[in-house]
Design a protein around this motif. Structure first.
Motif, mmCIF file in Angstrom:
data_model
loop_
_atom_site.group_PDB
_atom_site.id
_atom_site.type_symbol
_atom_site.label_atom_id
_atom_site.label_comp_id
_atom_site.label_asym_id
_atom_site.label_seq_id
_atom_site.Cartn_x
_atom_site.Cartn_y
_atom_site.Cartn_z
ATOM 1 N N HIS A 106 0.772 -1.284 0.022
ATOM 2 C CA HIS A 106 0.207 -0.059 0.017
ATOM 3 C C HIS A 106 0.652 1.288 0.059
ATOM 4 O O HIS A 106 1.851 1.411 0.597
ATOM 5 N N PRO A 107 0.247 2.464 -0.898
ATOM 6 C CA PRO A 107 1.264 3.469 -1.081
ATOM 7 C C PRO A 107 1.661 4.381 0.414
ATOM 8 O O PRO A 107 2.658 4.814 0.590
ATOM 9 N N ASP A 108 0.629 4.217 1.247
ATOM 10 C CA ASP A 108 0.706 4.866 2.793
ATOM 11 C C ASP A 108 1.454 4.122 3.790
ATOM 12 O O ASP A 108 1.739 4.424 4.620
ATOM 13 N N ILE A 109 2.116 2.871 3.416
ATOM 14 C CA ILE A 109 2.618 1.881 4.101
ATOM 15 C C ILE A 109 4.279 1.742 3.762
ATOM 16 O O ILE A 109 4.581 1.621 2.662
ATOM 17 N N ARG A 110 5.100 1.744 4.915
ATOM 18 C CA ARG A 110 6.366 1.438 4.746
ATOM 19 C C ARG A 110 6.986 0.004 4.452
ATOM 20 O O ARG A 110 6.390 -0.532 5.572
ATOM 21 N N PRO A 111 7.223 -0.327 3.409
ATOM 22 C CA PRO A 111 7.213 -2.096 3.288
ATOM 23 C C PRO A 111 8.211 -2.501 4.048
ATOM 24 O O PRO A 111 8.119 -3.783 4.471
ATOM 25 N N ASP A 112 9.212 -1.785 4.595
ATOM 26 C CA ASP A 112 10.151 -2.228 5.659
ATOM 27 C C ASP A 112 9.895 -2.649 7.029
ATOM 28 O O ASP A 112 10.670 -2.847 7.971
ATOM 29 N N ALA A 113 8.748 -1.585 7.577
ATOM 30 C CA ALA A 113 8.276 -1.706 8.674
ATOM 31 C C ALA A 113 6.852 -2.273 9.046
ATOM 32 O O ALA A 113 6.084 -1.551 9.304
ATOM 33 N N VAL A 114 6.739 -3.508 8.396
ATOM 34 C CA VAL A 114 5.255 -4.095 8.662
ATOM 35 C C VAL A 114 5.355 -5.367 9.676
ATOM 36 O O VAL A 114 6.411 -6.231 9.286
ATOM 37 N N GLY A 115 4.430 -5.279 10.727
ATOM 38 C CA GLY A 115 4.468 -6.436 11.479
ATOM 39 C C GLY A 115 3.216 -7.141 11.729
ATOM 40 O O GLY A 115 2.189 -6.686 10.864
ATOM 41 N N VAL A 116 3.078 -8.049 12.498
ATOM 42 C CA VAL A 116 1.995 -8.436 12.703
ATOM 43 C C VAL A 116 1.641 -8.632 14.379
ATOM 44 O O VAL A 116 2.284 -8.844 15.102
ATOM 45 N N VAL A 117 0.127 -8.700 14.486
ATOM 46 C CA VAL A 117 -0.260 -8.706 15.863
ATOM 47 C C VAL A 117 -1.385 -10.100 15.684
ATOM 48 O O VAL A 117 -2.254 -9.755 15.206
ATOM 49 N N GLY A 118 -1.110 -11.250 16.550
ATOM 50 C CA GLY A 118 -2.132 -12.168 16.486
ATOM 51 C C GLY A 118 -2.722 -12.492 17.845
ATOM 52 O O GLY A 118 -1.730 -12.541 18.712
ATOM 53 N N HIS A 119 -3.909 -12.871 17.779
ATOM 54 C CA HIS A 119 -4.503 -13.432 19.035
ATOM 55 C C HIS A 119 -4.903 -14.982 18.808
ATOM 56 O O HIS A 119 -5.693 -15.225 17.954
ATOM 57 N N SER A 120 -4.563 -15.753 19.616
ATOM 58 C CA SER A 120 -5.281 -17.229 19.995
ATOM 59 C C SER A 120 -4.821 -17.697 18.515
ATOM 60 O O SER A 120 -3.691 -17.959 18.312
ATOM 61 N N GLU A 121 -5.822 -18.333 17.711
ATOM 62 C CA GLU A 121 -5.236 -18.893 16.411
ATOM 63 C C GLU A 121 -4.359 -17.681 15.491
ATOM 64 O O GLU A 121 -3.280 -18.097 15.030
ATOM 65 N N GLY A 122 -4.683 -16.642 15.584
ATOM 66 C CA GLY A 122 -4.037 -15.669 14.976
ATOM 67 C C GLY A 122 -2.409 -15.589 15.304
ATOM 68 O O GLY A 122 -1.724 -15.286 14.453
ATOM 69 N N ALA A 123 -2.210 -15.863 16.558
ATOM 70 C CA ALA A 123 -0.921 -15.866 17.120
ATOM 71 C C ALA A 123 -0.115 -16.853 16.321
ATOM 72 O O ALA A 123 1.001 -16.867 15.929
ATOM 73 N N LEU A 124 -0.819 -18.220 16.134
ATOM 74 C CA LEU A 124 0.008 -19.168 15.548
ATOM 75 C C LEU A 124 0.186 -18.895 13.942
ATOM 76 O O LEU A 124 1.354 -19.149 13.597
ATOM 77 N N HIS A 125 -0.540 -18.084 13.536
ATOM 78 C CA HIS A 125 -0.239 -17.733 12.084
ATOM 79 C C HIS A 125 0.877 -16.554 12.106
ATOM 80 O O HIS A 125 1.582 -16.513 11.016
ATOM 81 N N MET A 127 3.359 -16.459 14.087
ATOM 82 C CA MET A 127 4.659 -17.170 14.186
ATOM 83 C C MET A 127 4.978 -17.637 12.907
ATOM 84 O O MET A 127 6.224 -17.679 12.516
ATOM 85 N N THR A 128 3.980 -18.374 11.886
ATOM 86 C CA THR A 128 4.698 -18.630 10.662
ATOM 87 C C THR A 128 4.952 -17.859 9.892
ATOM 88 O O THR A 128 5.954 -17.829 9.092
ATOM 89 N N LEU A 129 4.318 -16.575 9.752
ATOM 90 C CA LEU A 129 4.743 -15.494 9.009
ATOM 91 C C LEU A 129 6.195 -14.733 9.366
ATOM 92 O O LEU A 129 6.836 -14.543 8.419
#
Length: 318
Positions: A106-125, A127-129
């Motif tokens: 996305h043009p409004d996002i820094r591609p070198d500074a993208v993270g992930v927040v996962g809750h429960s099953e989302g936390a498992l995914h 970890m994979t990412l």
């Protein structure tokens, strides 16, 4: 907080309907992908019976800290087409990866500074990412560090222990029934199956049971900062797995928090934790201290200049 609709095209062409929340001011901004727990959850982490209402409060807290956030409706939920019961655990992981790529592009996002927040099953995914070197920072809310079947058995025992005394007296026959149901799920070969009279997402269950998060945790690059948070009143995920997460992730800089009285639904409860308390707890907002912790931690790690040395991103165990 500016918000805009953002549709993610999944690998099979399915349109995942989402919302991109942006901080005030000019971009490009650091950002995170928000991944919710199990079931047909919309972008806020809600089902009609269990309205977690996590997406918007977390996105607001992140935006105030200068971090954008993308959240989306899972297949068969909200404005995303499809049938949730036909979506596997690995389908959810692939959708998360597609959403992460769309966010980074996305043009409004820094591609070198993208993270992930996962809750429960989302936390498992999440970890994979991280293991696949697709993110710059990872937040694991109520994630486990063990095989899926072991986690399922721990959860069943934990939930059963919170049942009323008359139900606990039936431990032996109910345990035998549970073993038969588990064996029946393992024997299925279809996406959906009728088990004990219920329509079950059998493929999701089979894939989750054989998934071992320890493999992904051990493969997270040492330079990627990890924050793992689980409440000590969580009856669905073992709080003790926080120590295992810290030991497995390379680098020795993973930050863990075992939060007093915090439950799996990210609200605090001073009483005895049980699933029966969820309806009452969900009338309260998401724990504000948890939101502040996540937002502050990500702000410090994602708003650094591109290419900051790993030593400057060290975290400490809490």
């Amino acid at each position: 907080m500016p918000e805009t609709d953002l549709t993610v095209t999944a690998d099979d062409g399915t349109s995942l309907a989402g919302t991109l929340s942006l901080p005030a001011g000019p971009g490009p901004h650091p950002a995170v992908l928000l991944l919710h727990g199990s079931g047909p959850l919309d972008r806020e982490g809600n089902t009609p019976r269990l309205p977690l209402n996590l997406g918007r409060p977390l996105a607001d807290a992140l935006a105030a800290a200068g971090v954008a956030a993308l959240r989306y409706d899972r297949r068969g939920a909200g404005s995303t087409p499809g049938v949730w019961e036909e979506s596997g655990f690995t389908d959810n992981r692939r959708d998360a990866s597609a959403a992460l790529r769309a966010l980074a592009a996305h043009p409004d996002i820094r591609p070198d500074a993208v993270g992930v927040v996962g809750h429960s099953e989302g936390a498992l995914h999440a970890m994979t990412l991280a293991a696949r070197q697709e993110v710059a920072a990872v937040v694991l809310l109520a994630g486990f560090a063990r095989g899926g079947e072991a986690a399922f058995r721990w959860q069943a025992a934990s939930v059963f222990g919170g049942m009323p005394a008359p139900v606990r007296l039936l431990r032996r026959p109910l345990g035998a029934l549970g073993e038969r149901v588990l064996a029946r799920v393992k024997r299925t070969r279809t996406d959906v199956a009728r088990i004990a009279g219920l329509r079950v997402n059998a493929r999701w269950m089979r894939e989750m049971l054989v998934h071992d998060t320890r493999d992904d945790l051990a493969a997270v690059p040492a330079a990627v900062p990890v924050l793992a948070v689980t409440g000590d009143k969580d009856v669905q995920v073992p709080p003790a797995d926080l120590d295992e997460i810290r030991c497995l992730v390379p680098g020795g800089h993973t930050e863990i928090h075992r939060v007093p009285d915090l439950t799996h639904v990210l609200r605090r409860d001073t009483g005895r934790p049980t699933l029966r308390s969820y309806r009452r707890l969900l009338r309260e907002p998401v724990d504000p201290e948890l939101l502040a912790l996540v937002a502050t931690w990500l702000q410090a790690r994602l708003r650094e200049p591109s290419g900051a040395p790993a030593e400057e991103r060290r975290t400490t165990r809490s």
